[in-house]
Design a protein around this motif. Structure first.
Motif, PDB file in Angstrom:
ATOM      1  N   SER A 367       2.271   5.242 -13.103  1.00  0.00           N
ATOM      2  CA  SER A 367       2.967   5.249 -11.789  1.00  0.00           C
ATOM      3  C   SER A 367       4.668   5.235 -12.082  1.00  0.00           C
ATOM      4  O   SER A 367       5.196   5.076 -10.912  1.00  0.00           O
ATOM      5  N   LYS A 368       5.129   5.193 -13.294  1.00  0.00           N
ATOM      6  CA  LYS A 368       6.486   5.157 -13.345  1.00  0.00           C
ATOM      7  C   LYS A 368       7.043   3.764 -12.747  1.00  0.00           C
ATOM      8  O   LYS A 368       8.085   3.918 -11.926  1.00  0.00           O
ATOM      9  N   LEU A 369       6.448   2.648 -12.999  1.00  0.00           N
ATOM     10  CA  LEU A 369       7.018   1.526 -12.340  1.00  0.00           C
ATOM     11  C   LEU A 369       7.689   0.969 -13.256  1.00  0.00           C
ATOM     12  O   LEU A 369       7.855   0.934 -14.616  1.00  0.00           O
ATOM     13  N   ASP A 370       8.624  -0.178 -12.657  1.00  0.00           N
ATOM     14  CA  ASP A 370       9.389  -1.063 -13.500  1.00  0.00           C
ATOM     15  C   ASP A 370      10.327  -0.428 -14.465  1.00  0.00           C
ATOM     16  O   ASP A 370      10.487  -0.705 -15.796  1.00  0.00           O
ATOM     17  N   GLY A 371      10.916   0.747 -14.144  1.00  0.00           N
ATOM     18  CA  GLY A 371      11.817   1.412 -15.024  1.00  0.00           C
ATOM     19  C   GLY A 371      11.023   1.905 -16.655  1.00  0.00           C
ATOM     20  O   GLY A 371      11.656   2.091 -17.561  1.00  0.00           O
ATOM     21  N   CYS A 372       9.653   2.028 -16.565  1.00  0.00           N
ATOM     22  CA  CYS A 372       8.971   2.403 -17.539  1.00  0.00           C
ATOM     23  C   CYS A 372       9.261   3.511 -18.274  1.00  0.00           C
ATOM     24  O   CYS A 372       9.140   4.678 -17.517  1.00  0.00           O
ATOM     25  N   ILE A 373       9.593   3.646 -19.686  1.00  0.00           N
ATOM     26  CA  ILE A 373      10.046   4.940 -20.287  1.00  0.00           C
ATOM     27  C   ILE A 373       9.050   4.927 -21.659  1.00  0.00           C
ATOM     28  O   ILE A 373       8.206   5.903 -21.749  1.00  0.00           O
ATOM     29  N   LYS A 374       8.890   3.916 -22.280  1.00  0.00           N
ATOM     30  CA  LYS A 374       7.799   3.872 -23.675  1.00  0.00           C
ATOM     31  C   LYS A 374       7.402   2.495 -23.682  1.00  0.00           C
ATOM     32  O   LYS A 374       7.987   1.498 -23.997  1.00  0.00           O
ATOM     33  N   PRO A 375       5.960   2.423 -23.397  1.00  0.00           N
ATOM     34  CA  PRO A 375       5.314   1.133 -23.489  1.00  0.00           C
ATOM     35  C   PRO A 375       4.660   1.244 -24.933  1.00  0.00           C
ATOM     36  O   PRO A 375       4.069   1.865 -25.271  1.00  0.00           O
ATOM     37  N   ILE A 376       4.785  -0.052 -25.595  1.00  0.00           N
ATOM     38  CA  ILE A 376       4.156  -0.181 -26.778  1.00  0.00           C
ATOM     39  C   ILE A 376       3.029  -1.451 -26.499  1.00  0.00           C
ATOM     40  O   ILE A 376       3.205  -2.199 -25.803  1.00  0.00           O
ATOM     41  N   ILE A 377       2.020  -0.943 -27.305  1.00  0.00           N
ATOM     42  CA  ILE A 377       0.831  -2.114 -27.286  1.00  0.00           C
ATOM     43  C   ILE A 377       0.620  -2.974 -28.366  1.00  0.00           C
ATOM     44  O   ILE A 377       0.967  -2.521 -29.552  1.00  0.00           O
ATOM     45  N   VAL A 378       0.988  -4.304 -28.238  1.00  0.00           N
ATOM     46  CA  VAL A 378       0.864  -5.437 -29.284  1.00  0.00           C
ATOM     47  C   VAL A 378      -0.530  -5.362 -29.573  1.00  0.00           C
ATOM     48  O   VAL A 378      -1.249  -6.339 -28.992  1.00  0.00           O
ATOM     49  N   THR A 379      -1.062  -5.405 -30.780  1.00  0.00           N
ATOM     50  CA  THR A 379      -2.516  -5.817 -30.801  1.00  0.00           C
ATOM     51  C   THR A 379      -2.747  -6.926 -31.854  1.00  0.00           C
ATOM     52  O   THR A 379      -3.787  -7.581 -32.112  1.00  0.00           O
ATOM     53  N   ASP A 380      -1.736  -7.216 -32.599  1.00  0.00           N
ATOM     54  CA  ASP A 380      -1.686  -8.038 -33.579  1.00  0.00           C
ATOM     55  C   ASP A 380      -0.352  -8.760 -33.742  1.00  0.00           C
ATOM     56  O   ASP A 380       0.697  -8.107 -34.287  1.00  0.00           O
TER      57      ASP A 380
END
Length: 382
Positions: A367-380
């Motif tokens: 939805s292009k919210l919060d100025g999102c360009i590249k999200p990283i997922i932290v799993t550990d």
């Protein structure tokens, strides 16, 4: 283990899944520490790519620690920190022998079109991806590389697709000294393609998008000239006006299959869901490049049922270069650029999201919210 699971268009959640296991002596099991959501993941998320099956785990950008290895693995050992290119490839077939790792002939029943890709539908081999705590990595002696001690883990993560693909897009454009380059799309791949165009000798780099915050990033990160196509009745006319009325020398399509739906859809394309999107950005590229110029395409496209201006491309004498990025082929030069401080890949990262909140991450990114360009997922945390 916990893993992201697809349950239908715009429906993803974290579930308990069986741990992956060694299925072949050359497999490795990697404990994922960082993953990412890619713009091309949004095609899957929106149900726009063929044969995306409920129950699949997405994620073709990930790094981690080797948990176990099969009996024939020689280049990795338990405990190694590794970066895994998004391509699944054998390393020995006709195509791999020529460096075309994205076109491997031995890893996908649909290999006449594409090789294997982690977490990217059964069209690309049906491999589960890295948006999970653990992932099975086939051909472990071929794809993964140990992360250099000097490299930031987030930079290593971005090398597994987005950065390598953007750099590859600039390579495909065949840029010559002093030329004008237009990049359609200011997402992560477009930003990297624009920045990389300078390394190839560009004299002028122009980025086109409709989201102002992404264009602002293109100015600061890629040092590009930017235009918001929503501000113009006809962006092609404007681009011709600012390029001596002949067009750019090279144009890079970093949009692909309009994953967010904001690039204008062809009427027929909006009616058909089993596709990778309409080719608006590709047609804009064909229209905005000069006669005799080059169009580079490395975005994610599925079947396209609305018209591509192929006749115009032919009549203009254009060269169209395209492919999925053979990621590992780009690494030696990119390692040099990063180590020499020419740029910092994780400068484009805007969100770091725990695995258990990945559904929120997809919603924010889509939805292009919060100025999102590249999200990283932290799993550990390790």
């Amino acid at each position: 283990m916990r893993a992201m699971v697809y349950r239908g268009p715009c429906k993803v959640r974290v579930e308990q899944r069986p741990l992956p296991r060694i299925e072949h002596p050359n497999d490795a099991i990697v404990r994922v520490t960082h993953a990412a959501i890619c713009g091309s993941d949004l095609h899957l998320y929106h149900g726009m790519m063929p044969d995306t099956r409920p129950g699949m785990t997405f994620g073709h950008e990930f790094i981690g620690v080797v948990e176990s290895v099969g009996g024939s693995v020689q280049n990795l050992k338990v405990g190694d920190r590794v970066m895994v290119p998004f391509n699944v490839y054998c390393g020995t077939c006709y195509f791999c022998a020529r460096g075309l790792y994205s076109n491997c002939h031995n890893v996908n029943p649909n290999a006449t079109a594409v090789g294997g890709i982690y977490g990217y539908s059964h069209t690309c081999g049906g491999y589960d991806g890295g948006q999970a705590e653990f992932v099975r990595v086939p051909f472990a002696d071929v794809g993964p590389s140990v992360i250099p001690d000097w490299m930031d883990p987030e930079d290593a993560l971005l090398l597994t697709d987005a950065l390598a693909t953007g750099y590859f897009g600039a390579q495909l454009a065949d840029i010559r000294q002093g030329e004008t380059v237009i990049v359609f799309g200011a997402g992560p791949v477009g930003l990297y393609a624009a920045r990389s165009s300078w390394f190839m000798g560009a004299g002028r780099v122009i980025v086109i998008d409709h989201l102002q915050y992404r264009l602002d990033k293109a100015e600061t990160f890629a040092h590009a000239e930017t235009y918001n196509f929503a501000d113009y009745d006809d962006i092609i006319v404007h681009l011709k006006n600012i390029t001596d009325n002949i067009g750019a020398d090279r144009v890079i399509d970093a949009v692909g299959a309009e994953a967010d739906g904001h690039f204008l859809q062809h009427v027929t394309a909006t009616k058909l869901k089993l596709q990778g999107g309409s080719p608006v950005a590709l047609n804009w590229a064909i229209d905005s490049v000069r006669k005799g110029g080059t169009v580079s395409v490395m975005g994610a496209y599925g079947p396209i049922f609305s018209a591509v201006k192929f006749g115009d491309a032919m009549n203009k004498g254009l060269t169209l270069n395209m492919n999925q990025c053979p990621v590992k082929r780009q690494w030696p030069r990119l390692f040099e650029h990063i180590r020499n401080g020419y740029f910092k890949p994780n400068d484009i990262v805007t969100h770091r999201i725990p695995l258990e909140h990945i559904a929120d991450g997809y919603h924010i990114f889509s939805s292009k919210l919060d100025g999102c360009i590249k999200p990283i997922i932290v799993t550990d945390a390790g």
